[in-house]
Design a protein around this motif. Sequence first.
Motif, PDB file in Angstrom:
ATOM      1  N   SER A 152       3.285   8.159  -6.862  1.00 36.83           N
ATOM      2  CA  SER A 152       1.998   7.691  -6.353  1.00 36.83           C
ATOM      3  C   SER A 152       1.796   6.258  -6.811  1.00 36.83           C
ATOM      4  O   SER A 152       2.305   5.852  -7.868  1.00 36.83           O
ATOM      5  CB  SER A 152       0.830   8.563  -6.837  1.00 36.83           C
ATOM      6  OG  SER A 152       0.585   8.372  -8.216  1.00 36.83           O
ATOM      7  N   PRO A 153       1.044   5.459  -6.043  1.00 39.11           N
ATOM      8  CA  PRO A 153       0.776   4.080  -6.464  1.00 39.11           C
ATOM      9  C   PRO A 153       0.017   3.979  -7.784  1.00 39.11           C
ATOM     10  O   PRO A 153       0.327   3.125  -8.623  1.00 39.11           O
ATOM     11  CB  PRO A 153      -0.049   3.522  -5.292  1.00 39.11           C
ATOM     12  CG  PRO A 153       0.371   4.332  -4.106  1.00 39.11           C
ATOM     13  CD  PRO A 153       0.602   5.719  -4.660  1.00 39.11           C
ATOM     14  N   SER A 154      -0.991   4.829  -7.976  1.00 40.85           N
ATOM     15  CA  SER A 154      -1.763   4.753  -9.219  1.00 40.85           C
ATOM     16  C   SER A 154      -0.901   5.087 -10.431  1.00 40.85           C
ATOM     17  O   SER A 154      -1.022   4.464 -11.490  1.00 40.85           O
ATOM     18  CB  SER A 154      -2.977   5.685  -9.161  1.00 40.85           C
ATOM     19  OG  SER A 154      -3.964   5.165  -8.292  1.00 40.85           O
ATOM     20  N   LEU A 193       3.248   7.909  -2.563  1.00 34.61           N
ATOM     21  CA  LEU A 193       2.572   9.205  -2.674  1.00 34.61           C
ATOM     22  C   LEU A 193       3.373  10.287  -1.961  1.00 34.61           C
ATOM     23  O   LEU A 193       3.819  10.102  -0.825  1.00 34.61           O
ATOM     24  CB  LEU A 193       1.179   9.105  -2.051  1.00 34.61           C
ATOM     25  CG  LEU A 193       0.261  10.313  -2.260  1.00 34.61           C
ATOM     26  CD1 LEU A 193      -0.149  10.434  -3.717  1.00 34.61           C
ATOM     27  CD2 LEU A 193      -0.984  10.184  -1.375  1.00 34.61           C
ATOM     28  N   CYS A 217       1.695  12.800  -9.234  1.00 34.91           N
ATOM     29  CA  CYS A 217       1.212  12.927  -7.851  1.00 34.91           C
ATOM     30  C   CYS A 217       0.325  14.145  -7.723  1.00 34.91           C
ATOM     31  O   CYS A 217      -0.852  14.063  -7.453  1.00 34.91           O
ATOM     32  CB  CYS A 217       2.377  13.020  -6.858  1.00 34.91           C
ATOM     33  SG  CYS A 217       1.783  13.297  -5.167  1.00 34.91           S
ATOM     34  N   ARG A 262      -9.678  11.779 -11.981  1.00 32.18           N
ATOM     35  CA  ARG A 262      -9.375  10.510 -11.313  1.00 32.18           C
ATOM     36  C   ARG A 262      -8.190   9.838 -11.999  1.00 32.18           C
ATOM     37  O   ARG A 262      -8.304   8.825 -12.681  1.00 32.18           O
ATOM     38  CB  ARG A 262     -10.601   9.602 -11.318  1.00 32.18           C
ATOM     39  CG  ARG A 262     -10.487   8.373 -10.381  1.00 32.18           C
ATOM     40  CD  ARG A 262     -11.762   7.572 -10.339  1.00 32.18           C
ATOM     41  NE  ARG A 262     -12.850   8.369  -9.791  1.00 32.18           N
ATOM     42  CZ  ARG A 262     -14.041   8.499 -10.365  1.00 32.18           C
ATOM     43  NH1 ARG A 262     -14.303   7.900 -11.508  1.00 32.18           N
ATOM     44  NH2 ARG A 262     -14.975   9.241  -9.793  1.00 32.18           N
ATOM     45  N   GLY A 274      -1.798  10.414  -8.755  1.00 32.93           N
ATOM     46  CA  GLY A 274      -1.833  10.774  -7.350  1.00 32.93           C
ATOM     47  C   GLY A 274      -3.090  11.512  -6.942  1.00 32.93           C
ATOM     48  O   GLY A 274      -3.426  11.555  -5.746  1.00 32.93           O
ATOM     49  N   ASP A 299      -5.338   8.881  -5.763  1.00 32.62           N
ATOM     50  CA  ASP A 299      -4.862   8.279  -4.515  1.00 32.62           C
ATOM     51  C   ASP A 299      -5.056   9.171  -3.301  1.00 32.62           C
ATOM     52  O   ASP A 299      -5.066   8.675  -2.168  1.00 32.62           O
ATOM     53  CB  ASP A 299      -3.368   7.941  -4.634  1.00 32.62           C
ATOM     54  CG  ASP A 299      -3.101   6.819  -5.616  1.00 32.62           C
ATOM     55  OD1 ASP A 299      -4.022   6.024  -5.882  1.00 32.62           O
ATOM     56  OD2 ASP A 299      -1.969   6.741  -6.131  1.00 32.62           O
ATOM     57  N   SER A 300      -5.176  10.472  -3.495  1.00 28.55           N
ATOM     58  CA  SER A 300      -5.145  11.394  -2.358  1.00 28.55           C
ATOM     59  C   SER A 300      -6.483  12.032  -2.021  1.00 28.55           C
ATOM     60  O   SER A 300      -6.628  12.631  -0.950  1.00 28.55           O
ATOM     61  CB  SER A 300      -4.106  12.502  -2.608  1.00 28.55           C
ATOM     62  OG  SER A 300      -4.382  13.197  -3.819  1.00 28.55           O
TER      63      SER A 300
END
Length: 506
Positions: A237-239, A268, A402, A420, A423, A426-427
């Motif tokens: 995932s980006p985060s 992601l 993720c 928070r 992933g 992010d999702s």
Amino acid sequence: MRVLSVASEAYPLVKTGGLADVVGALPAALAAHEVEVRTLLPGYPAVMAALQGALTVWAADGYFDGPARLLAGRAGGLDLFVLDAPHLYARPGNPYVAPDGADWPDNPQRFAALAYAAALIGQGAVGRGAAGGTAAGGAAGEAEAGEAAAGWLPDVVHAHDWQTGLAPAYLALAGGRRPGTVFTLHNLAFQGQVPASLLAELRLPASAYTPDGVEYYGAIGMLKAGLRYADRITTVSPSYAAEICTPEGGMGMDGLLRARAGVLTGILNGIDTAVWDPETDAQLPARYSAGARSGRAACKVALQTRFGLTPGRTTLLFGVVSRLSDQKGLDLLLECLPVLLEHGAQLALIGSGDPGLQDGFFRSARAHAGQVGVLLGYDEPSAHLLQAGSDAVLVPSRFEPCGLTQLCALRYGAVPVVSRVGGLADSIIDANAAALAACVATGVQFAPVTAAALAGAIRRTAALWQDRRAWVTMQARGMRTDVSWAGPAGAYAGVYEEARKQAVLF
């Protein structure tokens, strides 16, 4: 483009967690991008049983202290190479853990052997051994599946997690021709630290044992090797890609990850939307869709019955399917259970792990019969029923690379309640006032990851449950969210193109 994916597990052949789901689902999605994937797996009993009639494309007598064959064939919907080394993999049960609950003591050798096989394939071992390939019995179609692998040479080797982290290292350290390499980090918490005394046994040169190589705090870092030597690094995932570059989230690897940030990409995960589809899921008592959700009511009653909960359509039912660990925040949920029960809600939990947490949830189930139900362990049918029958699914992880549970929840119409982080952030779009007004909310987020914040999220979820219009709208929106592999597969194809540019062709 040809890609060799190497991993320690893949659904539906062998699964202990989300890694298997990713490895099993990604190849089919990549086909749309003209990426041909073959997956290299250990020859566990379940894998060998599914791979009837495979072709032997390579063999050795003294391979990590025993005989080994590389088989090619197809099973579980995957084109496979399988490392058949009975002295390493012919063991029942969990692929990593012995019956006494401890890790297999030769796990370093078992997974180094897998990574080394990936490097050999990358260097052309299948091509050299193809002329001597023999079918190991079975139907003609099965033999043809193996024959298709004869002479197969990848453009990219894609290694997953610490178990295969040595594959990029073997290829980089060997010199000469090699494919591009990609290493995917699924969870930084599992690093594969093994004694430095095994350096020669793991077929690593002495020159590699430096801080700029595989050495890590006086040991060999198998995960570190993947991060250090791969041409491109991805995580799920980006985060999470951002979090692991910080001292707080880097678990000792943040310095290396910051140094390699230019080749690190967060992609992601998706889920297999053919396996996870409430419209066609044969494991459910009733099927349903985003536009016709009435079947969820029957699934909720079936879930309540399965977990010994008091049947009731209007009762808010929370579901959990998770490892029971501090990482997953299940200790926080146990602490917050009185808040959940005060709102008249129910909890259905599937999981296993920390003995203290197992005992705590079992004691809660006994003390609150009809409101709390626990199923120890994991089985796929129960997981599908939990997603289909729960009103909300709790994922209170302290960190989460993720997470697939919340993606399945969206698909099945269970509102995700998540921390928070990674992933999860992010999702899921939090149901705050602005998101509800804009009609974009898909779940409930909370931060920081504390018992007080989780209790607040449970209260917010209970309040949303009372607003039936807002709840049903959010539920339908979640079910229409694209959680497939279509987008992520395109991102992986782009990473493979970048890795291929780093291949050594002479």
